[in-house]
Structure formats: structure tokens, C-alpha cells
Design a protein around this motif. Sequence first.
Motif, mmCIF file in Angstrom:
data_model
loop_
_atom_site.group_PDB
_atom_site.id
_atom_site.type_symbol
_atom_site.label_atom_id
_atom_site.label_comp_id
_atom_site.label_asym_id
_atom_site.label_seq_id
_atom_site.Cartn_x
_atom_site.Cartn_y
_atom_site.Cartn_z
ATOM 1 N N CYS A 47 -18.463 49.714 -97.134
ATOM 2 C CA CYS A 47 -17.061 49.426 -96.811
ATOM 3 C C CYS A 47 -16.522 50.413 -95.786
ATOM 4 N N ASN A 48 -16.808 51.690 -95.955
ATOM 5 C CA ASN A 48 -16.298 52.689 -95.010
ATOM 6 C C ASN A 48 -16.947 52.552 -93.640
ATOM 7 N N LEU A 49 -18.214 52.192 -93.601
ATOM 8 C CA LEU A 49 -18.850 51.950 -92.304
ATOM 9 C C LEU A 49 -18.188 50.779 -91.582
ATOM 10 N N VAL A 50 -17.898 49.721 -92.357
ATOM 11 C CA VAL A 50 -17.235 48.556 -91.748
ATOM 12 C C VAL A 50 -15.839 48.933 -91.254
ATOM 13 N N VAL A 51 -15.103 49.727 -92.039
ATOM 14 C CA VAL A 51 -13.758 50.127 -91.637
ATOM 15 C C VAL A 51 -13.796 50.998 -90.387
ATOM 16 N N ARG A 52 -14.736 51.953 -90.359
ATOM 17 C CA ARG A 52 -14.859 52.815 -89.173
ATOM 18 C C ARG A 52 -15.187 51.993 -87.934
ATOM 19 N N HIS A 53 -16.094 51.041 -88.081
ATOM 20 C CA HIS A 53 -16.436 50.190 -86.946
ATOM 21 C C HIS A 53 -15.219 49.369 -86.509
ATOM 22 N N HIS A 54 -14.449 48.872 -87.467
ATOM 23 C CA HIS A 54 -13.268 48.085 -87.124
ATOM 24 C C HIS A 54 -12.220 48.941 -86.408
ATOM 25 N N LEU A 55 -12.018 50.178 -86.889
ATOM 26 C CA LEU A 55 -11.063 51.063 -86.213
ATOM 27 C C LEU A 55 -11.548 51.417 -84.812
ATOM 28 N N VAL A 161 -10.461 53.122 -62.943
ATOM 29 C CA VAL A 161 -9.385 53.572 -63.826
ATOM 30 C C VAL A 161 -9.998 54.039 -65.143
ATOM 31 N N VAL A 162 -9.579 55.205 -65.599
ATOM 32 C CA VAL A 162 -10.052 55.759 -66.875
ATOM 33 C C VAL A 162 -8.827 56.021 -67.739
ATOM 34 N N ALA A 163 -8.870 55.530 -68.987
ATOM 35 C CA ALA A 163 -7.780 55.750 -69.939
ATOM 36 C C ALA A 163 -8.320 56.483 -71.159
ATOM 37 N N ALA A 164 -7.458 57.292 -71.766
ATOM 38 C CA ALA A 164 -7.857 58.087 -72.938
ATOM 39 C C ALA A 164 -6.935 57.761 -74.109
ATOM 40 N N LEU A 165 -7.503 57.879 -75.311
ATOM 41 C CA LEU A 165 -6.755 57.600 -76.532
ATOM 42 C C LEU A 165 -7.172 58.610 -77.602
ATOM 43 N N ASP A 166 -6.188 59.171 -78.274
ATOM 44 C CA ASP A 166 -6.461 60.139 -79.343
ATOM 45 C C ASP A 166 -6.960 59.384 -80.588
ATOM 46 N N LEU A 167 -8.170 59.751 -81.061
ATOM 47 C CA LEU A 167 -8.759 59.095 -82.244
ATOM 48 C C LEU A 167 -8.324 59.742 -83.552
ATOM 49 N N GLY A 168 -7.507 60.772 -83.473
ATOM 50 C CA GLY A 168 -7.088 61.464 -84.688
ATOM 51 C C GLY A 168 -6.462 60.541 -85.718
ATOM 52 N N PRO A 169 -5.469 59.710 -85.370
ATOM 53 C CA PRO A 169 -4.876 58.812 -86.368
ATOM 54 C C PRO A 169 -5.881 57.827 -86.965
ATOM 55 N N TYR A 170 -6.809 57.354 -86.128
ATOM 56 C CA TYR A 170 -7.803 56.421 -86.643
ATOM 57 C C TYR A 170 -8.719 57.102 -87.653
ATOM 58 N N ARG A 171 -9.177 58.303 -87.281
ATOM 59 C CA ARG A 171 -10.065 59.005 -88.190
ATOM 60 C C ARG A 171 -9.326 59.456 -89.456
ATOM 61 N N ALA A 172 -8.057 59.782 -89.322
ATOM 62 C CA ALA A 172 -7.278 60.125 -90.509
ATOM 63 C C ALA A 172 -7.158 58.916 -91.436
#
Length: 467
Positions: A47-55, A161-172
Motif C-alpha cells: 500500500c505504501n509503495l502504491v501511495v508513494r508512486h501515486h504521489l 524550460v526547467v521547473a522545480a517542486l518541493d517534495l517535502g509535503p508529498y513525502r510528509a
Amino acid sequence: MTGTARPRRPRIAAAFARRGPRTLRGRLSLAALTCAASVMVLLTVVCNLVVRHHLQRQADDELHTRVTAVAATVDTRRTPVRVLETTDDAPLDTNVWIYAGPRLLEHPASAPAGTPLGRTAARLAAHGDRRCAVHDAGAPIRLCAAPVGAPDAHGRPAAAVVAALDLGPYRASAATLLWASLALDGAVLAGAYVLTWLAVGRALRPVTEMTDQATRWSAVASPHRLAGTGRPAELTRLGASLDELLDRIRAVLRHEQQLTRELSHELRTPLARITAELDWWRARPRTAAETAATHAHLADAADSMRSICDTLLDDARATAHTAPGTSDAVATVRRLADRLTRPDGPAVTVTGPDAAVAGVPAPLLERIVGPLADNALRYARTAVGIRVGRADGTTSVEVTDDGPGVPPAFVAELFRPGSRADPADGHGGAGLGLPLARRLARAAGGEVAHEAGEPSGARFVVTLPGG
């Protein structure tokens, strides 16, 4: 290196047996808990692997959407490439790098070209295709690049074009879900263990009831049965097996008790003779001849006791018919009558042909005829008759007396062990002689029967194979 290594599995199993639960209920509950824990761990990991992949997919989708929106503001139709200014484009410029070839057109204020994050963005733009990477220097940041405009002669796009996104909220979010799932797993396992403990206890309740019943009943002597109705099939079969085992034990005990009663019954007469002879000998001084006669009587009584023991023990050990043998029926019956006759008792008459041979050993013939003769002497008024005959390959012994006879109401109970017509008639006895005589006769292929219809007294007939 010589020798072989000892297997570890038996040692592990032995250690578990020593330290694990000692009750079947505890072991079944622990086994169920172990299986449930394995399944829960597997489900949690998946389940956690699936959630991480989805995020991760959500983050990439957001980056690609932002890159596409920013790419629409880059004009590659003219040289040099320039960025078109639009209204309210400040959100688009957040965490975005725009390159025209190797030249950096725009960058976030917090990440110029020389910073580690800027170098990561430059490497992604230099590839000239769509790809993503994670920059993990303290805070995890996801970067995605997209080419803009038609490629040149070398296959390189006009801009990127390169865009960046903070993964902190996703990993939290993923970590929160992991801890929540672990807490849920713990609660589920605790509940499963309690429910399993209760369910196993309920399932094993019939076993406890069977144990308590056997304890209360004193199961060997009790007529109750352990294989009751309303129990699981396995316990019903177990109860039936235990009942069969108890039946065999009861049969062995009955045979042992029967042998003990028969031995005590048969040994009583020679013991009485020994006691009487000793009392007579000690009553006053005796001559040498009288002493010798007493010794002879004692020896004869001892031989009789040994014969009784051997005969009954051999019969108890026999699994089919009695061991073969023959005997002179008339001589054996006369010896028996001499031992049983008392000077102050009824007269005993033995008749029969000299060639009457019985197909059983002499000690066994005595044990069969002895209870009949003893009963006749006990109840006869004046005389007892014993007649030996032969007919159609069989040898018969008839024992008659002139006593009161067998009451008609008691004929059906005559050969039942322990039964007596009148226990208070003043005659001793335990009601075992006639049943013993019939059992021994049948074991030898013969029979003992009571002949009704006598005008006075009783008449018993022993039928045995001829010798």
C-alpha cells in the motif's frame, strides 16, 4: 573439516517450544497472530509503495503542467529567443529556469546559475528532452525539463524550460500514511489476537468439558460416553476413540476382577482343608502316623491350590479354546469327591464306565465339576450322585442331589456371576462357582446345563468332548 553441521531448524523449534506458549490455546492464538502480522506487513508495504508512486505521479503531473504553461511564453521564432511577458505571470516564474541553448534567460531569485540546484537544472536542460531528476540537498526537490521550439541541425532544441517542486509535503503525506497504517496494523493485530484467543477458547471448550466429565465420572468405571452430540466432527471422532479405549480398559479390568474372584472362590476349599487339618493336628499330641497323614493331606491341598491357580491362569491367558489334553473322567471325579466329602456330610456316589475319557486335562475337569459337586454337597440332605457317561463322542458328568433344588424363579439367574437364590440361607458362597464351571466348559468346547423337572433336588449335566 570433518563431521556434519547440525540442522538449525530442530534447535529453533526446540527453543520455540521451550519459550513459547505451553497451552494449545496460546499456540493457536500465536500462530494466527503470526499469520495475520505477515499479511498485514505485506499489505502495508504494498500500500505504501502504491501511495508513494501515486504521489510521485502527482508531483510530475504538476511539474509538466507548469513547464507546458511556461513554454507557451517562450518565443523561439526569432533570434535571439525571448520570453514574452504576460499579465499575472509571477506564479509561473516561481522555481522556473528558461534556457536558450546554454544561455540562461531566467532563473528563480533563490537559485542562480552557480548554486547546486541551478547546476542540476542546467544539466537537465542540456539533454534537450523531457526528463526529471531529484535534487536532495537537505530538502528534496523534484525538477522536470521540457524542450521548446524546433531542434536545430544538431538535434538540439532552441530553448528549454526547467521547473522545480518541493517534495517535502508529498513525502510528509507518505510518512503520515505509513505511521497511520502501522498504528492501524497494531490495532488490528491486537484485536485479531483477542478475537482469536476468544474463538479458540470457545472452540476448545468441548475438550475442557470432556476432560472435566472424565474426571467427574472416574471414566474407567463410569458407563457415560465421551462421544456426545453437538460437538465438532473431530472431537466426536476423538471421543469415540477414547470410548473404545475405555471399553477395552473396562474389559481388561472386568477380566482381572473376574479372575481374582474366581481364584479366591476356588482357593477357599483347599484353604479350609489346610486350616482344618492344622487345627486337628494341634488339638492334641499326634502319633507319627497321624502326623504323616496330616502332611499328606496338606500336600494334597497345596497341590490342589497349585492346580487351581494353573488352570485359571491358563484359561485367562487363552485366546481361543483350552489347551488340548485328556483325562480319566471317573478317576478324576473320584479324587475330587474324596477331597470334598466330609465325614459328617452327605454320602457321595461316583459311577461310570472305566473307559470314560474326557477330552480335557484332569485339573480342568476338576475345576469344571468341582463347583457343581461343592454346591450339591452344600445343599444335599443325605446323598449326592455323580455319574460319568459316554455317548456320540462326548463325555458327560451328571451331578445330582436330594436337596431343595433350584427355585423356578431363579433358574434364569443361575449362571449369572454373583447371583444366589437366597443369600441368607446359611450356606456360604459368592455365586461364582456355577458361572466359572460353565465358562471353563465352554472354553473347552463343552457345556454346563441345569436339568429342570427333577422331583426333588437339583441335577446339573456337564458335557465335554470325548478323549
